[in-house]
Motif scaffolding. Structure first.
Motif, mmCIF file in Angstrom:
data_model
loop_
_atom_site.group_PDB
_atom_site.id
_atom_site.type_symbol
_atom_site.label_atom_id
_atom_site.label_comp_id
_atom_site.label_asym_id
_atom_site.label_seq_id
_atom_site.Cartn_x
_atom_site.Cartn_y
_atom_site.Cartn_z
ATOM 1 N N PRO A 288 0.810 -1.227 0.000
ATOM 2 C CA PRO A 288 0.000 0.000 0.000
ATOM 3 C C PRO A 288 0.840 1.271 0.000
ATOM 4 C CG PRO A 288 -0.795 -1.546 1.650
ATOM 5 C CD PRO A 288 0.513 -2.088 1.151
ATOM 6 N N TYR A 289 2.094 1.151 0.419
ATOM 7 C CA TYR A 289 3.003 2.301 0.450
ATOM 8 C C TYR A 289 3.949 2.332 -0.754
ATOM 9 C CZ TYR A 289 1.849 4.259 5.039
ATOM 10 O OH TYR A 289 1.218 4.887 6.088
ATOM 11 N N ALA A 290 3.661 1.553 -1.780
ATOM 12 C CA ALA A 290 4.521 1.559 -2.966
ATOM 13 C C ALA A 290 4.599 2.964 -3.546
ATOM 14 C CB ALA A 290 3.978 0.588 -4.014
ATOM 15 N N VAL A 291 5.809 3.449 -3.783
ATOM 16 C CA VAL A 291 5.983 4.768 -4.397
ATOM 17 C C VAL A 291 6.225 4.652 -5.904
ATOM 18 C CG1 VAL A 291 6.832 5.831 -2.281
ATOM 19 C CG2 VAL A 291 8.456 4.774 -3.857
ATOM 20 N N ALA B 115 -10.588 5.484 -18.650
ATOM 21 C CA ALA B 115 -9.723 6.541 -19.159
ATOM 22 C C ALA B 115 -9.375 7.582 -18.111
ATOM 23 C CB ALA B 115 -10.395 7.220 -20.356
ATOM 24 N N TRP B 116 -10.233 7.764 -17.094
ATOM 25 C CA TRP B 116 -10.030 8.843 -16.136
ATOM 26 C C TRP B 116 -9.266 8.423 -14.894
ATOM 27 C CZ3 TRP B 116 -15.327 11.887 -16.079
ATOM 28 C CH2 TRP B 116 -15.428 12.606 -17.282
ATOM 29 N N GLY B 117 -9.184 7.136 -14.601
ATOM 30 C CA GLY B 117 -8.322 6.676 -13.518
ATOM 31 C C GLY B 117 -8.892 6.704 -12.125
ATOM 32 N N TYR B 118 -10.221 6.788 -11.994
ATOM 33 C CA TYR B 118 -10.815 6.832 -10.648
ATOM 34 C C TYR B 118 -11.025 5.433 -10.080
ATOM 35 C CZ TYR B 118 -11.722 11.831 -11.195
ATOM 36 O OH TYR B 118 -11.589 13.188 -11.365
ATOM 37 N N ASN B 119 -10.000 4.599 -10.116
ATOM 38 C CA ASN B 119 -10.122 3.242 -9.579
ATOM 39 C C ASN B 119 -8.751 2.760 -9.104
ATOM 40 O OD1 ASN B 119 -12.027 1.168 -9.028
ATOM 41 N ND2 ASN B 119 -11.231 -0.055 -10.710
ATOM 42 N N PRO B 120 -8.232 3.371 -8.038
ATOM 43 C CA PRO B 120 -6.849 3.094 -7.624
ATOM 44 C C PRO B 120 -6.695 1.722 -6.977
ATOM 45 C CG PRO B 120 -7.932 4.441 -5.981
ATOM 46 C CD PRO B 120 -8.914 4.301 -7.119
ATOM 47 N N VAL B 121 -5.465 1.259 -6.973
ATOM 48 C CA VAL B 121 -5.099 0.069 -6.197
ATOM 49 C C VAL B 121 -4.268 0.516 -4.995
ATOM 50 C CG1 VAL B 121 -3.857 -2.129 -6.213
ATOM 51 C CG2 VAL B 121 -5.161 -1.399 -8.229
ATOM 52 N N THR B 122 -3.267 1.310 -5.279
ATOM 53 C CA THR B 122 -2.427 1.921 -4.249
ATOM 54 C C THR B 122 -2.508 3.434 -4.435
ATOM 55 O OG1 THR B 122 -0.574 1.520 -5.754
ATOM 56 C CG2 THR B 122 -0.867 -0.030 -3.948
ATOM 57 N N PHE B 123 -2.057 4.194 -3.462
ATOM 58 C CA PHE B 123 -2.329 5.626 -3.462
ATOM 59 C C PHE B 123 -1.141 6.511 -3.819
ATOM 60 C CE2 PHE B 123 -5.426 4.054 -0.123
ATOM 61 C CZ PHE B 123 -6.507 4.056 -0.986
ATOM 62 N N MET B 124 0.083 6.007 -3.724
ATOM 63 C CA MET B 124 1.259 6.859 -3.950
ATOM 64 C C MET B 124 1.893 6.669 -5.325
ATOM 65 S SD MET B 124 3.330 6.760 -0.341
ATOM 66 C CE MET B 124 2.476 6.783 1.235
ATOM 67 N N ALA B 125 1.872 5.456 -5.858
ATOM 68 C CA ALA B 125 2.592 5.174 -7.100
ATOM 69 C C ALA B 125 1.877 5.791 -8.294
ATOM 70 C CB ALA B 125 2.726 3.661 -7.292
ATOM 71 N N ASP C 66 0.315 10.187 5.075
ATOM 72 C CA ASP C 66 1.633 9.916 4.499
ATOM 73 C C ASP C 66 1.623 10.112 2.981
ATOM 74 O OD1 ASP C 66 2.982 9.408 6.868
ATOM 75 O OD2 ASP C 66 2.644 7.238 6.793
ATOM 76 N N THR C 67 0.511 9.746 2.339
ATOM 77 C CA THR C 67 0.397 9.929 0.897
ATOM 78 C C THR C 67 0.408 11.409 0.532
ATOM 79 O OG1 THR C 67 -0.871 7.882 0.650
ATOM 80 C CG2 THR C 67 -1.040 9.488 -1.127
ATOM 81 N N LEU C 68 -0.386 12.203 1.234
ATOM 82 C CA LEU C 68 -0.446 13.635 0.958
ATOM 83 C C LEU C 68 0.917 14.293 1.202
ATOM 84 C CD1 LEU C 68 -3.888 14.444 2.633
ATOM 85 C CD2 LEU C 68 -3.430 14.049 0.203
#
Length: 405
Positions: free
Chosen positions: A94-97, A213-223, A311-313
């Motif tokens: 979940p913290y993958a950059v 196309a718009w990307g509103y379906n994340p898996v992780t939050f930072m990468a 941490d993501t922000l």
């Protein structure tokens, strides 16, 4: 916050090796899987050690930045009770950059435990990175009242004749002089990038030959999505700097309300396999709460989830220099045990954080849960999208009768 603050979790590159750390309150065992330099072959699987309070960690000597890895977890498997532990499922940190390839939906990612499907060949690998030194803190360029231009990165630059073909569709293209000049002519004070973090297609799209196309379906939050940012975080950082030089701020649209793991028929990719009951909101019977309309709802009232969001922000402010954030379905961030609270711990923590408190903060003030329409109720300094204003302006410019007054 100390000047040298680092998150507790992720693949943290240090002197002589990497510390891998993940959180789960319910897993009986966790491992880190180490892959070859192309991310195709698992070359080692090492068990993390419990450090108490849900923290599982291990320092592995001899590894360096660029190492590709993922997690695995074991424990009870009872989806009807929100428990999805399965060592055959590789889990993205979940913290993958950074990830080594875009997320691609595959039905085999939804396989039940015991069906013999190791998902490592199907899933992106996290890349442990040595992040650049944090940027000096600069006040945001954008001030309330300025023009914000919402931009889908790929579509906005894909056909622009003045942008080199290899750069079209990327974040770097936004820094091209032709784009910057266009934005300046329009009087844009800030561009708001629709999601540029890596996302996955919903399961109904591939059979139709379609993609999100718009990307509103994340898996992780930072990468960042490798298709939008082939140059990684440095590409975003350079684009922020180029736009700032032109007097234009950059705001990221981030999705913390749900993930691409979807409902009980969805894939196990990350949070679900680590500790679904903690990371997602569930009803007492174990079924997923769906205040987002996507099948799951991130538990933003859980302390570990709050830590991950913060941490993501901080990551995007400290290492890319972004001016602020727009929060998709923002009432989710303010729900405490399902009820929206204007002084919810996460909203309060963002406002009071020394890194985040002066950033531009824009709420999309609605979700589909109980009392989900919260326009006008987010506390300062949050700004809000206003659908009533939007709809009236559209009707006016369209020439609807009765709108001139």
């Amino acid at each position: 916050m100390p000047a040298g603050y680092r998150p507790r979790f992720g693949g943290l590159v240090g002197q002589g090796g990497i510390r891998f750390a993940a959180w789960s309150s319910a897993a009986s065992r966790l491992w880190v899987s180490i892959f070859d330099e192309r991310g195709n072959r698992e070359i080692d699987r090492l068990e993390l050690r419990s450090e108490g309070e849900g923290v599982h960690a291990l320092f592995v000597a001899g590894l360096a930045a660029g190492t590709r890895y993922g997690f695995r977890a074991d424990g009870d498997y009872a989806p009807e009770r929100g428990l999805w532990f399965d060592p055959d499922k590789l889990l993205v940190d979940p913290y993958a950059v950074e990830i080594d390839r875009p997320y691609v939906y595959d039905d085999r990612l939804t396989a039940r435990r015991g069906e013999g499907t190791d998902t490592a060949p199907l899933l992106s690998k996290a890349i442990a990175g040595a992040l650049a030194e944090p940027l000096a803190a600069l006040p945001p360029l954008f001030q309330p009242g300025g023009l914000v231009y919402e931009v889908p990165v790929r579509a906005f630059t894909m056909l622009h004749p003045d942008i080199p073909k290899q750069q079209r569709g990327t974040i770097a293209a936004l820094a091209h002089p032709a784009v910057v000049e266009h934005l300046k002519k329009l009087g844009v004070r800030a561009v708001e990038l629709m999601p540029v973090t890596a996302s996955i297609d919903e399961r109904h799209l591939p059979p139709l030959g379609l993609r999100n196309a718009w990307g509103y379906n994340p898996v992780t939050f930072m990468a960042l999505d490798p298709r939008l940012a082939p140059g990684g975080l440095a590409e975003l950082r350079q684009t922020v700097a180029a736009l700032r030089e032109a007097g234009i701020g950059l705001i990221l649209d981030l999705v913390f309300n749900h993930t691409g793991e979807s409902d009980r028929f969805g894939p196990t990719l990350s949070l679900r396999g680590l500790d679904s009951r903690a990371y997602y909101r569930h009803w007492p019977d174990g079924s997923l709460v769906n205040d987002t309309g996507t099948g799951n709802t991130v538990a933003c009232d859980h302390p570990v989830v709050q830590e991950m969001v913060l941490d993501t922000l901080r990551h995007f402010v400290r290492h890319a220099g972004v001016d602020g954030f727009r929060f998709d379905l923002a009432p989710i961030l303010g729900r405490v045990e399902g009820v929206f609270d204007t002084d919810a711990p996460l909203l309060r923590a963002v406002r009071n954080d020394p890194v985040l408190g002066d950033r531009v903060l824009i709420a999309e003030p609605w979700d589909i849960g109980p009392d989900g329409y919260q326009l006008g109720n987010f506390p300062p300094p949050f700004l809000e999208w206003n659908d009533r204003y939007r709809d009236d302006i559209r009707r006016f410019w369209r020439g609807d009768r009765g709108m001139v007054g």
